[in-house]
Motif scaffolding. Structure first.
Motif, PDB file in Angstrom:
ATOM      1  N   LYS A  25       0.857  -0.911   0.329  1.00 48.78           N
ATOM      2  CA  LYS A  25       0.025   0.217  -0.172  1.00 48.78           C
ATOM      3  C   LYS A  25       1.124   1.581  -0.190  1.00 48.78           C
ATOM      4  O   LYS A  25       0.259   2.645  -0.854  1.00 48.78           O
ATOM      5  CB  LYS A  25      -0.827  -0.067   1.084  1.00 48.78           C
ATOM      6  N   LEU A  26       1.862   1.735   0.846  1.00 47.23           N
ATOM      7  CA  LEU A  26       2.969   2.439   0.652  1.00 47.23           C
ATOM      8  C   LEU A  26       3.854   2.688  -0.165  1.00 47.23           C
ATOM      9  O   LEU A  26       3.540   3.981  -0.970  1.00 47.23           O
ATOM     10  CB  LEU A  26       3.917   2.215   1.466  1.00 47.23           C
ATOM     11  N   LEU A  27       4.109   1.282  -0.724  1.00 42.94           N
ATOM     12  CA  LEU A  27       4.439   1.504  -2.362  1.00 42.94           C
ATOM     13  C   LEU A  27       3.184   1.927  -3.174  1.00 42.94           C
ATOM     14  O   LEU A  27       3.545   3.106  -4.567  1.00 42.94           O
ATOM     15  CB  LEU A  27       4.547   0.667  -2.788  1.00 42.94           C
ATOM     16  N   ARG A  28       2.035   2.256  -3.255  1.00 45.40           N
ATOM     17  CA  ARG A  28       0.913   2.656  -4.306  1.00 45.40           C
ATOM     18  C   ARG A  28       0.496   3.503  -3.828  1.00 45.40           C
ATOM     19  O   ARG A  28      -0.294   4.186  -4.947  1.00 45.40           O
ATOM     20  CB  ARG A  28      -0.113   1.350  -4.633  1.00 45.40           C
ATOM     21  N   HIS A  29       0.854   4.203  -2.949  1.00 43.69           N
ATOM     22  CA  HIS A  29       0.675   5.324  -2.491  1.00 43.69           C
ATOM     23  C   HIS A  29       0.703   6.799  -3.090  1.00 43.69           C
ATOM     24  O   HIS A  29       2.251   6.765  -2.723  1.00 43.69           O
ATOM     25  CB  HIS A  29       0.546   6.284  -0.525  1.00 43.69           C
ATOM     26  N   PRO A  30       0.490   7.502  -3.413  1.00 41.81           N
ATOM     27  CA  PRO A  30       0.869   8.815  -4.498  1.00 41.81           C
ATOM     28  C   PRO A  30       1.376   9.373  -3.450  1.00 41.81           C
ATOM     29  O   PRO A  30       3.046  10.514  -4.439  1.00 41.81           O
ATOM     30  CB  PRO A  30      -0.476   9.567  -5.014  1.00 41.81           C
ATOM     31  N   ASN A  31       1.427   9.424  -2.040  1.00 39.59           N
ATOM     32  CA  ASN A  31       2.176  10.718  -1.244  1.00 39.59           C
ATOM     33  C   ASN A  31       3.262  10.200  -0.541  1.00 39.59           C
ATOM     34  O   ASN A  31       4.142  10.911   0.224  1.00 39.59           O
ATOM     35  CB  ASN A  31       1.112  11.002  -0.398  1.00 39.59           C
ATOM     36  N   THR A  32       3.750   8.803  -1.177  1.00 40.76           N
ATOM     37  CA  THR A  32       5.055   8.377  -0.621  1.00 40.76           C
ATOM     38  C   THR A  32       6.426   8.721  -1.377  1.00 40.76           C
ATOM     39  O   THR A  32       6.503   9.100  -2.539  1.00 40.76           O
ATOM     40  CB  THR A  32       5.433   6.865  -0.872  1.00 40.76           C
ATOM     41  N   PRO A  33       7.402   9.025   0.074  1.00 37.53           N
ATOM     42  CA  PRO A  33       8.240  10.070  -1.183  1.00 37.53           C
ATOM     43  C   PRO A  33       9.328   8.761  -2.233  1.00 37.53           C
ATOM     44  O   PRO A  33       9.087   8.061  -1.649  1.00 37.53           O
ATOM     45  CB  PRO A  33       9.493   9.809   0.094  1.00 37.53           C
ATOM     46  N   TRP A  34      10.222   9.163  -2.788  1.00 40.46           N
ATOM     47  CA  TRP A  34      10.653   8.343  -3.560  1.00 40.46           C
ATOM     48  C   TRP A  34      11.543   6.650  -3.066  1.00 40.46           C
ATOM     49  O   TRP A  34      11.819   5.898  -3.685  1.00 40.46           O
ATOM     50  CB  TRP A  34      11.329   9.026  -5.107  1.00 40.46           C
ATOM     51  N   PRO A  35      12.262   7.432  -2.469  1.00 34.36           N
ATOM     52  CA  PRO A  35      13.139   6.690  -1.393  1.00 34.36           C
ATOM     53  C   PRO A  35      12.822   5.454  -1.002  1.00 34.36           C
ATOM     54  O   PRO A  35      13.203   4.314  -1.131  1.00 34.36           O
ATOM     55  CB  PRO A  35      13.954   7.566  -0.553  1.00 34.36           C
ATOM     56  N   SER A  36      11.278   5.782  -0.476  1.00 42.50           N
ATOM     57  CA  SER A  36      10.776   4.890   0.037  1.00 42.50           C
ATOM     58  C   SER A  36      10.050   4.019  -0.867  1.00 42.50           C
ATOM     59  O   SER A  36       9.753   2.084  -0.597  1.00 42.50           O
ATOM     60  CB  SER A  36       9.996   5.289   1.821  1.00 42.50           C
ATOM     61  N   LYS A  37       9.290   4.672  -1.388  1.00 41.90           N
ATOM     62  CA  LYS A  37       9.198   3.706  -2.557  1.00 41.90           C
ATOM     63  C   LYS A  37      10.220   2.914  -2.992  1.00 41.90           C
ATOM     64  O   LYS A  37       9.927   1.973  -4.090  1.00 41.90           O
ATOM     65  CB  LYS A  37       8.446   4.757  -4.238  1.00 41.90           C
ATOM     66  N   ALA A  38      11.157   2.922  -3.848  1.00 39.74           N
ATOM     67  CA  ALA A  38      12.448   2.276  -4.467  1.00 39.74           C
ATOM     68  C   ALA A  38      12.920   1.124  -3.630  1.00 39.74           C
ATOM     69  O   ALA A  38      12.535   0.510  -4.166  1.00 39.74           O
ATOM     70  CB  ALA A  38      14.046   3.329  -4.749  1.00 39.74           C
ATOM     71  N   VAL A  39      13.152   1.143  -1.945  1.00 40.57           N
ATOM     72  CA  VAL A  39      13.324   0.597  -0.806  1.00 40.57           C
ATOM     73  C   VAL A  39      12.259  -0.300  -0.861  1.00 40.57           C
ATOM     74  O   VAL A  39      11.939  -1.857  -0.787  1.00 40.57           O
ATOM     75  CB  VAL A  39      13.534   0.647   0.341  1.00 40.57           C
TER      76      VAL A  39
END
Length: 133
Positions: A25-39
């Protein structure tokens, strides 16, 4: 109950499953910063891959990825995410886990990543072996 049973028992597996759903869910959330999305993306590729980097039939090392790599990657992704956003994703994942028997998808891309890592390690070992002579 031994410490090993506490780490690998049904309650620990359920908690890890909920956190993996929250990471999705964090990966798909639009407000997640890119470093967190990458990890989060890398952790999910590995977690949802049908192939383990270290096969489970190898004694001790086989469980090492589930006991170390996944929780450490998860902790890094959570540390990089805004705390309120992670709490929202975690609450949604818990609610979904309680309301229905959610199953994690299997990512073929994760399997490809694991196979590529093994091929790279094999090529490096082969190059080292040939370079010795």
């Amino acid at each position: 109950m031994s410490w090993f049973s506490a780490l690998t028992g049904p309650a620990a597996r359920r908690a890890l499953k909920i956190r993996v759903f929250a990471l999705w869910k964090l990966l798909r959330h639009p407000n997640t910063p890119w470093p967190s999305k990458a990890v989060a993306g890398l952790v999910l590729l590995y977690a949802l891959s049908p192939i383990d980097l270290i096969p489970d039939f190898i004694p001790v090392l086989g469980l090492l990825d589930e006991l170390l790599l996944l929780p450490l990657g998860l902790a890094l992704a959570v540390a990089l995410a805004p705390k309120p956003l992670w709490q929202v994703c975690l609450a949604e994942a818990r609610q979904e886990a309680e309301s229905r028997h959610a199953r994690a998808p299997k990512w073929r891309a994760g399997a490809v990543l694991v196979v590529l890592i093994w091929l790279l390690l094999g090529a490096l070992a082969l190059g080292w072996w040939w370079g010795r002579g």
